[in-house]
Design an enzyme around this catalytic site. Structure first.
Site, PDB file in Angstrom:
ATOM      1  N   ASP A 198       0.836  -1.196   0.000  1.00 17.94           N
ATOM      2  CA  ASP A 198       0.000   0.000   0.000  1.00 17.94           C
ATOM      3  C   ASP A 198       0.874   1.251   0.000  1.00 17.94           C
ATOM      4  O   ASP A 198       1.940   1.264  -0.632  1.00 17.94           O
ATOM      5  CB  ASP A 198      -0.928  -0.027   1.219  1.00 17.94           C
ATOM      6  CG  ASP A 198      -2.279   0.601   0.927  1.00 17.94           C
ATOM      7  OD1 ASP A 198      -2.323   1.840   0.789  1.00 17.94           O
ATOM      8  OD2 ASP A 198      -3.274  -0.130   0.838  1.00 17.94           O
ATOM      9  N   HIS A 239      -4.102   5.131   4.071  1.00 15.25           N
ATOM     10  CA  HIS A 239      -4.769   3.907   3.620  1.00 15.25           C
ATOM     11  C   HIS A 239      -4.117   2.647   4.179  1.00 15.25           C
ATOM     12  O   HIS A 239      -4.788   1.775   4.755  1.00 15.25           O
ATOM     13  CB  HIS A 239      -4.758   3.893   2.090  1.00 15.25           C
ATOM     14  CG  HIS A 239      -5.706   2.936   1.468  1.00 15.25           C
ATOM     15  ND1 HIS A 239      -5.302   1.765   0.876  1.00 15.25           N
ATOM     16  CD2 HIS A 239      -7.054   2.969   1.315  1.00 15.25           C
ATOM     17  CE1 HIS A 239      -6.350   1.129   0.390  1.00 15.25           C
ATOM     18  NE2 HIS A 239      -7.419   1.838   0.637  1.00 15.25           N
ATOM     19  N   SER A 415     -11.583  -1.946   0.262  1.00 13.30           N
ATOM     20  CA  SER A 415     -10.290  -1.751   0.917  1.00 13.30           C
ATOM     21  C   SER A 415     -10.337  -2.252   2.339  1.00 13.30           C
ATOM     22  O   SER A 415      -9.368  -2.798   2.855  1.00 13.30           O
ATOM     23  CB  SER A 415      -9.923  -0.265   0.947  1.00 13.30           C
ATOM     24  OG  SER A 415      -9.279   0.126  -0.233  1.00 13.30           O
TER      25      SER A 415
END
Length: 661
Positions: A198, A239, A415
């Site tokens: 990520d 994220h 996600s």
């Protein structure tokens, strides 16, 4: 001047990304300052010397190879539309260089990102005696009980409805991952490492630092061992940290919530935060330390715009195949993929990562059992977890860690779903360290539950395949059940060998117009009588070449000999491609799991009327059917404790009847 460079790079990357999103830059091929270089012979020292003499910077080997390497050239822009022919020629002129390829750049998007900051720890008064007392009052058992029999005292645990759904935020009680059943048996993910591929991990976070595997981490954006997120005002690079917390946030430390596998480790592989992705970077991330990393979790993919058809390039495919064949010392790495956030107007079978049989594609459900509005559907989805609840309720998102020692309750999208699955798989691997990548897929199919999952749009209903397994086009084989998975994993026995069989090819061209359906069939014995005979299916691939004057109006169904229909491509109204179509694209379905493949397979290709009611013309060119599975029954020797309500019990009876015939 030097101190300003990161700011300038950030600005340039943002401008390039904006142009790419608007289509005025990425319509042309984008070339980067990365090169793939293959030597005739040699190793690291020779590669360093070649790079130095050619004016390049040596980065490292590709997939631990002794002859393939990653170079960059600092004088070449990060992104340009013309090939740097001079630099490539200079490399090729060196006598040790066999091949030199400048890397093409492409876009990869995080899934489910929302521009919202988390809730600062100070705002929820984590250290207040009142809060600690309140949490203690809510425990189901006394303070002297074993840890795994208590509820966590983490401040946000009561908001983690996906771990324990009591009806909070409008959810349905009991609709969760059933992790407490696994925890109650002592499984918490110990000695299992999940890599978060990520934008980095805030490994200084109080809820993550003790569960951070620094040895297995790497920054492929900065080429160092410190994958800390790059700061932005919008917290865009939160994220990876949010995904990491879902898996391995520590327990009972009065910080944020608790991870699904709270004693497991997470590694950070920072690779998304750069102007353009390359095949080299993806491959090196997915092939990084495969014997030290058990699970790779990916909450990103090609653009979810309903018109993109894209997937892994050559080196990345090599990395994934190498991982499942050689990783974990031969047991195979587990690759978990978020299925996509393109909604009803997209199809995750057009995403070559999520639709790969080497990955486990995870979709999401809300806390009341519905599919989320952003969920894509496709026949390659294996199972589901949870993303967010009803938007009208506060804190209905996924509660997890956030940047700079903060927490959030607003993480969402597929996600959020993929890391939850990775956490459940970490629990299963602790229960049985000998599970292979295939074992994990079989356990997913057998232990996932329909529970209360349903399609609010009434398009996709639950149905049984020819082997008696219940599935849904949206949710795969159901929502993961951690308790059931660790139970079955603990007593799991090795599977029969897996084979693949090319069942046949249809290559007679055919045209079809709007409203017309063409049907073609392949009759197969599934390699009966030879070494690769298949009697029990796992994955089915249909390699198809077809195009239309409006690609998004093509819909395709694959019907098995046991009469199971898989929609391998749904209508994508935004896909206006009229030139490329699909060229031997590997559409995949899991819906035929454990079926006998012998007999007639039917492919139906239809041009559905579009939103403008235009007449479209399609042209079919080729279909090749490839079957993957086992010759011998995979479940007859598995122990099911005579639980006649379990999927395993039912399918064993089906296989016994088939063998008796």
């Amino acid at each position: 001047m030097t101190s300003q460079r990161p700011w300038i790079c950030t600005l340039v990357w943002g401008i390039l990304l904006l142009y790419c999103i608007n289509g005025s830059f990425c319509s042309k091929e984008v070339l980067t300052n990365h090169w793939f270089v293959e030597l005739h012979t040699g190793g690291k020292e020779q590669a360093i010397e070649v790079a130095k003499k050619s004016g390049f910077t040596y980065v490292g080997p590709v997939l631990e190879s002794n002859t393939e390497f990653h170079f960059i050239h600092n004088a070449v822009p990060h992104s340009r539309t013309k090939r740097s022919i001079t630099h490539t020629r200079k490399l090729k002129a060196h006598p040790l260089v066999k091949r030199a390829v400048q890397q093409t750049g492409f876009i990869r998007h995080k899934r489910g990102y929302k521009d919202q900051k988390g809730v600062p720890l100070s705002d929820i008064a984590l250290s207040s005696p009142e809060l600690i007392g309140l949490l203690q009052d809510e425990l189901n058992v006394g303070i002297d009980s074993p840890l795994h029999l208590k509820q966590p005292n983490d401040p946000l645990f009561s908001k983690e409805w996906y771990l324990k759904n009591t009806g909070q935020s409008g959810g349905i009680p009991g609709l969760d991952l059933n992790v407490e059943a696994a925890w109650g048996k002592g499984y918490t993910g110990k000695n299992v490492t999940t890599a978060i591929m990520d934008d980095g991990i805030d490994y200084l976070h109080g809820d993550l630092r003790n569960n951070y595997n620094a040895k297995a981490s790497y920054d492929f954006s900065s080429n160092d061992h410190f994958p800390y997120p790059r700061y932005t005002d919008t917290w865009f690079n939160s994220h990876g940290t949010r995904c990491a917390g879902e898996i391995a946030a520590a327990r009972d430390n009065n910080i944020c919530g608790v991870g699904v596998a709270y004693d497991s480790l997470v590694a950070g592989l920072r690779m998304l935060d750069q102007p353009f992705m390359t095949d080299l970077i993806e491959a090196n991330a997915m092939g990084h330390m495969p014997n030290n990393i058990d699970i790779y979790s990916a909450s990103w993919g090609p653009t979810d715009d309903g018109k993109t058809v894209d997937g892994p390039r050559n080196l990345t495919m090599r990395a994934i195949v190498r991982g499942v064949n050689e990783g974990r010392n031969g047991l195979g790495n587990i690759y978990v993929w978020a299925s996509g956030d393109g909604g009803q107007e997209d199809d995750c079978n057009c995403d070559g990562y999520a639709a790969s049989m080497w990955t486990i594609s995870i979709n999401s459900a809300t806390n009341d059992g519905q599919t989320a509005g952003y969920d894509e559907s496709c026949s390659s989805t294996l199972a589901s977890t949870f993303s967010n609840g009803k938007s009208t309720f506060r804190d209905a998102g996924v509660a997890t860690t956030d940047l700079y020692n903060n927490c959030t309750t607003t993480h969402s999208g597929t996600s959020a779903a993929a890391p939850e699955a990775a956490g459940v798989f970490a629990l299963a691997l602790e229960a049985n360290r000998n599970l292979t990548w295939r074992d994990v897929q079989h356990l997913t199919v057998l232990t996932s539950k329909r529970n209360r999952l349903f399609d609010p749009y009434l398009k996709h209903f639950w149905q049984y395949n020819g082997a008696g397994l219940e599935f849904n086009h949206l949710f795969g084989f159901g929502v993961l059940d951690a308790g059931a998975m660790v139970d079955q994993a603990n007593k799991w026995k090795p599977l029969p060998e897996r084979f693949h069989c090319t069942a046949g090819t249809v290559s007679t061209p055919a045209t079809f117009s709007t409203g017309e359906t063409i049907r073609m069939t392949i009759e197969t014995e599934a390699c009966k009588g030879i070494e690769t005979e298949i009697n029990y299916l796992e994955h089915v691939q249909a390699f198809i070449t077809v195009k239309s004057t409006y690609r998004g109006n093509i819909v395709m169904h694959l019907i098995s000999p046991m009469n199971t229909t898989s929609m391998i491509l749904s209508q994508r109204p935004n896909d206006d491609d009229h030139k490329n179509g699909f060229t031997r694209w590997p559409f995949m379905t899991t819906h035929n799991w454990s079926e006998n493949p012998r007999g007639t397979w039917t492919l139906e290709v239809t041009n559905i009327p579009g939103k403008n009611n235009d007449v479209d013309t399609g042209k079919f060119s080729e279909w090749t059917l490839v079957l993957h599975g086992t010759r011998d029954p995979p479940y007859l020797h598995q122990d099911d404790d005579d639980d006649n309500s379990s999927k395993l019990y039912k399918i064993k009876r089906v296989h016994e009847k088939a063998m008796a015939k």
